[in-house]
Design a protein around this motif. Structure first.
Motif, PDB file in Angstrom:
ATOM      1  N   TYR A 147       0.835  -1.206   0.000  1.00 13.26           N
ATOM      2  CA  TYR A 147       0.000   0.000   0.000  1.00 13.26           C
ATOM      3  C   TYR A 147       0.868   1.254   0.000  1.00 13.26           C
ATOM      4  N   SER A 148       0.254   2.353  -0.387  1.00 16.88           N
ATOM      5  CA  SER A 148       0.914   3.648  -0.261  1.00 16.88           C
ATOM      6  C   SER A 148       0.732   4.091   1.195  1.00 16.88           C
ATOM      7  N   VAL A 149       1.821   4.084   1.960  1.00 10.65           N
ATOM      8  CA  VAL A 149       1.744   4.405   3.393  1.00 10.65           C
ATOM      9  C   VAL A 149       2.810   5.438   3.757  1.00 10.65           C
ATOM     10  N   GLY A 150       2.753   5.928   4.994  1.00 13.66           N
ATOM     11  CA  GLY A 150       3.742   6.897   5.463  1.00 13.66           C
ATOM     12  C   GLY A 150       3.432   7.302   6.889  1.00 13.66           C
ATOM     13  N   GLY A 151       4.370   8.017   7.513  1.00 17.83           N
ATOM     14  CA  GLY A 151       4.187   8.466   8.900  1.00 17.83           C
ATOM     15  C   GLY A 151       4.075   7.270   9.827  1.00 17.83           C
ATOM     16  N   SER A 152       3.073   7.289  10.685  1.00 15.49           N
ATOM     17  CA  SER A 152       2.915   6.203  11.664  1.00 15.49           C
ATOM     18  C   SER A 152       2.215   4.984  11.055  1.00 15.49           C
ATOM     19  N   ILE A 153       1.737   5.115   9.813  1.00 14.68           N
ATOM     20  CA  ILE A 153       1.018   4.005   9.162  1.00 14.68           C
ATOM     21  C   ILE A 153       2.029   3.153   8.386  1.00 14.68           C
ATOM     22  N   THR A 154       2.261   1.936   8.872  1.00 15.05           N
ATOM     23  CA  THR A 154       3.225   1.033   8.217  1.00 15.05           C
ATOM     24  C   THR A 154       2.495   0.017   7.344  1.00 15.05           C
ATOM     25  N   GLN A 155       3.261  -0.667   6.468  1.00 18.47           N
ATOM     26  CA  GLN A 155       2.677  -1.725   5.628  1.00 18.47           C
ATOM     27  C   GLN A 155       2.004  -2.785   6.491  1.00 18.47           C
ATOM     28  N   LYS A 156       2.744  -3.236   7.506  1.00 19.48           N
ATOM     29  CA  LYS A 156       2.245  -4.326   8.359  1.00 19.48           C
ATOM     30  C   LYS A 156       0.933  -3.912   9.033  1.00 19.48           C
ATOM     31  N   TRP A 157       0.886  -2.679   9.559  1.00 17.67           N
ATOM     32  CA  TRP A 157      -0.306  -2.201  10.266  1.00 17.67           C
ATOM     33  C   TRP A 157      -1.483  -2.060   9.301  1.00 17.67           C
ATOM     34  N   MET A 158      -1.203  -1.524   8.087  1.00 14.38           N
ATOM     35  CA  MET A 158      -2.276  -1.327   7.102  1.00 14.38           C
ATOM     36  C   MET A 158      -2.855  -2.673   6.672  1.00 14.38           C
ATOM     37  N   ARG A 159      -1.970  -3.650   6.416  1.00 13.80           N
ATOM     38  CA  ARG A 159      -2.451  -4.990   6.023  1.00 13.80           C
ATOM     39  C   ARG A 159      -3.354  -5.572   7.108  1.00 13.80           C
ATOM     40  N   LYS A 160      -2.898  -5.461   8.344  1.00 17.91           N
ATOM     41  CA  LYS A 160      -3.635  -6.029   9.482  1.00 17.91           C
ATOM     42  C   LYS A 160      -4.987  -5.328   9.668  1.00 17.91           C
ATOM     43  N   SER A 161      -5.003  -4.003   9.558  1.00 16.36           N
ATOM     44  CA  SER A 161      -6.230  -3.235   9.789  1.00 16.36           C
ATOM     45  C   SER A 161      -7.278  -3.494   8.711  1.00 16.36           C
ATOM     46  N   ILE A 162      -6.825  -3.577   7.437  1.00 19.95           N
ATOM     47  CA  ILE A 162      -7.778  -3.855   6.353  1.00 19.95           C
ATOM     48  C   ILE A 162      -8.346  -5.262   6.513  1.00 19.95           C
ATOM     49  N   ALA A 163      -7.470  -6.218   6.884  1.00 21.23           N
ATOM     50  CA  ALA A 163      -7.934  -7.602   7.100  1.00 21.23           C
ATOM     51  C   ALA A 163      -8.985  -7.640   8.214  1.00 21.23           C
ATOM     52  N   GLN A 164      -8.753  -6.865   9.276  1.00 18.51           N
ATOM     53  CA  GLN A 164      -9.689  -6.833  10.402  1.00 18.51           C
ATOM     54  C   GLN A 164     -11.022  -6.186   9.994  1.00 18.51           C
ATOM     55  N   ALA A 165     -10.944  -5.111   9.199  1.00 21.40           N
ATOM     56  CA  ALA A 165     -12.163  -4.434   8.732  1.00 21.40           C
ATOM     57  C   ALA A 165     -13.007  -5.378   7.878  1.00 21.40           C
ATOM     58  N   LEU A 166     -12.344  -6.158   7.028  1.00 23.05           N
ATOM     59  CA  LEU A 166     -13.067  -7.114   6.181  1.00 23.05           C
ATOM     60  C   LEU A 166     -13.683  -8.235   7.013  1.00 23.05           C
ATOM     61  N   LYS A 167     -12.953  -8.646   8.065  1.00 22.00           N
ATOM     62  CA  LYS A 167     -13.457  -9.712   8.942  1.00 22.00           C
ATOM     63  C   LYS A 167     -14.719  -9.228   9.681  1.00 22.00           C
ATOM     64  N   GLN A 168     -14.670  -7.985  10.184  1.00 22.50           N
ATOM     65  CA  GLN A 168     -15.790  -7.452  10.969  1.00 22.50           C
ATOM     66  C   GLN A 168     -16.991  -7.035  10.113  1.00 22.50           C
TER      67      GLN A 168
END
Length: 683
Positions: A147-168
């Protein structure tokens, strides 16, 4: 059912208030924004055999540690290496700045490594490792989104958060495309496509998901354009121009040259529009020198003879003055009055022009941005012509349009637009194209030379001038710059005055007053000045038939379409013309531009190559072009999908049940949210 747009990202497990605030910088406010934040590429961690891997490629392989790891330290950095048996091949594995792995690289241990393969050295430079005990990133065997990320938003965090949003909330994803479209192309459902584009089981599934999302983006965009167009055509509130056919023929016959077949065809299309009760919204595109101004003159003549006024808006004062002179020559024998309105008019002269416009004493006004000021009123504006439309923002064009009661609109450009962009940026317009040049025009010969050949270029300028011709010399800068090492107009002007003491060398740039520019251009047009050194203020529309040579310093500094525009300033008379590009391009793109310019004079081919080299976002050189920005679709590669979407949506909105049937209610709601029914959304 709850909508994803109404669920804030802070409701996703693991996203706190601060992270939710950080996501706002990426335009992510709700769960729909988050699950539609698509990756721009993938990292492929599937295991491969080294025999199938090319030198320098990134690869993921698995093997057993064969030798004791050796750790070397130097200046605060480290290099860790050991031999690993991969398949039946013994390779060297190297880790930089990961000394903590030494204790884990014990002979006999299984390790999965991702890194760059060096075929000559039989070496993998490892960026990520995974051991049999699963400590470390568990990527192997998967395809991971980037993903296009930056600042406090890392690749690992973005992957995890999108996966969680899809799960919920994944079950709340709604289908957008009509069933007949889904069946026609065999698309996967939206719910499945959004999951698959984030976490594809393999590259093929990722491609299928992307294909579906690309089509959906282009479908929704085209739906807006086609719906607007259908609604606009349905409203018979435009002007019907009732000019006399015989008068129009007499005007065309009076022109000082014969029209090309292409011009005749385009004039017929425009005239047909003017007679219809709906507002004309037509784009006229043609190559440099294809004769668009004459076509506009015929349209303006028809509008005036129907009892209306016409306005021609151009980007520069030089061009406004040139168009005013040429239109006066054409129209005055027919008793039509042409005026000019630019920022440099005296206050007294400006008041006179405004009064004449309001009283209807002026039939046609040519102007710059000055035309859209609040105190400009027309008695009865019937036709708006905008030249070089991409120089004006959408809002500026619509302000001029609103100065009349639904006037017809003709938009012109000498930057030939690739078919894809014409459909995208101007999908709500009819497009007319001038493809042939006026008879007798000779193709311009173009040469690319390095700076060390300057003496030969100067000799060529001297030769052309000695034969009674004139030359342009274009520089990217006005004066010397500390930051940019490019030729500037002031220095080149001084140099050419020294080289050619017996010739008159003029200077033109954007910081001169309108009066100074006029004086300089008039001296060049009359032949008094032999060589004109200029910045790109000369680029658009200036017409000096005796000028046969265009020299462009630091040509790699310009885009292809701009170079083609500049080249189009010559080749307008009976004599052979030349363009010399002086450039030492460092980049491959720069070299490719020079090659394209020397290979072809076809503006449409150049525009296509320019789109490939620069991408659609930079093609018009302005964010105000109205060109959409898509999340996944790429106009330079997805043009076939764009055309499919255009045809599908045109067919859909033409059906009466699209506007009434329950199955299309979500699409009608989408159009409502996009304010398509307000009537003036698109210009």
């Amino acid at each position: 059912m709850m909508k994803l747009t109404s669920i804030l990202v802070s409701q996703v497990s693991g996203i706190g208030a601060q992270k939710a605030k950080d996501l706002e910088a990426f335009g992510i406010l709700n769960v729909l924004d988050l699950v539609e934040y698509f990756p721009f590429r993938y990292e492929d961690y599937r295991l491969r055999e080294l025999a199938d891997v090319k030198d320098g490629e990134k690869v993921t392989v698995s093997g057993k540690v064969f030798s004791v790891a050796v750790l070397q330290r130097f200046g605060g950095k480290s290099r860790l290496s050991c031999k690993v048996m991969v398949d039946s091949m013994l390779v060297t594995a190297v880790w930089f700045n990961q000394p903590f792995l030494k204790d884990r690289l014990i002979p006999g241990t299984e390790v999965t490594m991702t890194g760059k393969w060096d075929m000559k050295r039989l070496q993998v430079t490892v960026s990520e490792s995974e051991f049999a005990d699963k400590r470390g990133p568990a990527h192997s065997g998967t395809v991971q989104p980037v993903y296009s990320v930056g600042g406090s938003i890392t690749q690992k965090w973005m992957r995890k958060s999108i996966a969680q949003a899809l799960k919920q909330f994944g079950e709340l994803i709604e289908e957008i495309l009509p069933a007949e479209i889904m069946d026609k192309y065999g698309f996967m459902p939206r719910k499945q496509a959004i999951r698959a584009i984030h976490t594809p089981a393999d590259v093929e599934e990722g491609q299928r998901a992307r294909r579906r999302i690309v089509y959906e983006e282009l479908f929704l965009f085209q739906l807006k354009l086609q719906a607007f167009r259908t609604l606009n055509r349905g409203r018979a509130d435009g002007l019907v121009h009732g000019y006399d056919n015989e008068e129009l023929r007499a005007f065309i016959k009076s022109l000082p040259f014969e029209l090309t077949d292409s011009q005749k065809q385009v004039i017929a299309e425009i005239i047909r529009d003017l007679r219809q009760p709906y507002c004309m919204n037509r784009l006229l595109q043609g190559d440099v020198g294809a004769g668009k101004t004459v076509v506009a003159a015929v349209a303006l003549f028809a509008a005036v003879k129907s009892g209306y006024q016409g306005a021609l808006m151009v980007p520069t004062e030089i061009l406004a003055e040139q168009h005013t002179r040429s239109l006066q020559r054409l129209f005055e024998p027919f008793g039509m009055q042409v005026g000019i309105l630019t920022g440099s008019l005296t206050e007294k002269r400006r008041r006179e022009v405004l009064a004449a416009l309001q009283m209807g004493l002026l039939d046609i006004v040519v102007g710059t941005h000055a035309l859209i000021q609040e105190d400009v009123f027309f008695r009865q504006l019937g036709l708006v012509v905008t030249d070089e439309q991409h120089r004006f923002g959408v809002n500026q064009r619509s302000i001029l349009r609103r100065k009349g009661m639904n006037p017809d609109v003709l938009t012109m450009t000498a930057t030939p637009i690739p078919r894809t962009l014409a459909i995208s940026a101007f999908g709500d317009m009819d497009v007319s194209t001038l493809r042939e040049l006026p008879k007798g025009r000779k193709p311009i010969e173009t040469f690319w030379v390095k700076h060390d050949k300057l003496e030969r270029v100067l000799a060529f300028i001297r030769k052309e001038v000695s034969q009674g011709r004139q030359a342009y010399v274009i520089c990217p800068l006005i004066e010397e710059s500390d930051k940019l090492e490019y030729q500037n107009a002031l220095d080149v002007h001084a140099q050419l005055q020294f080289e050619f003491p017996d010739l008159r060398v003029g200077l033109l740039h954007g910081r001169m007053t309108a009066g100074e520019k006029d004086e300089t251009m008039n001296a060049f047009s009359s032949g008094e000045t032999h060589v004109l050194v200029s910045t790109t203020v000369i680029e658009v529309g200036v017409d000096v038939p005796n000028a046969t040579l265009m020299v462009i310093y630091d040509a790699e500094r310009f885009g292809l379409s701009q170079l083609h525009q500049l080249r189009g300033r010559v080749g307008r008379g009976a004599h052979q013309s030349y363009c010399i590009l002086i450039a030492d391009p460092k980049s491959e793109t720069g070299k490719e531009r020079m090659k394209v310019m020397t290979d072809t004079n076809d503006g449409f081919e150049i525009a296509r190559r320019d789109l490939e080299l620069r991408g659609p976002g930079d093609f018009f050189g302005t964010k105000q072009s109205g060109l959409p920005e898509f999340r996944v679709a790429d106009l330079s590669t997805d043009f076939e999908v764009l055309e499919q979407a255009r045809d599908d949506t045109a067919e859909l909105v033409a059906q009466s049940d699209f506007w009434t049937a329950a199955k299309y209610v979500s699409l009608r709601h989408y159009l409502q949210r996009e304010q398509i029914f307000q009537g003036d959304l698109l210009d």
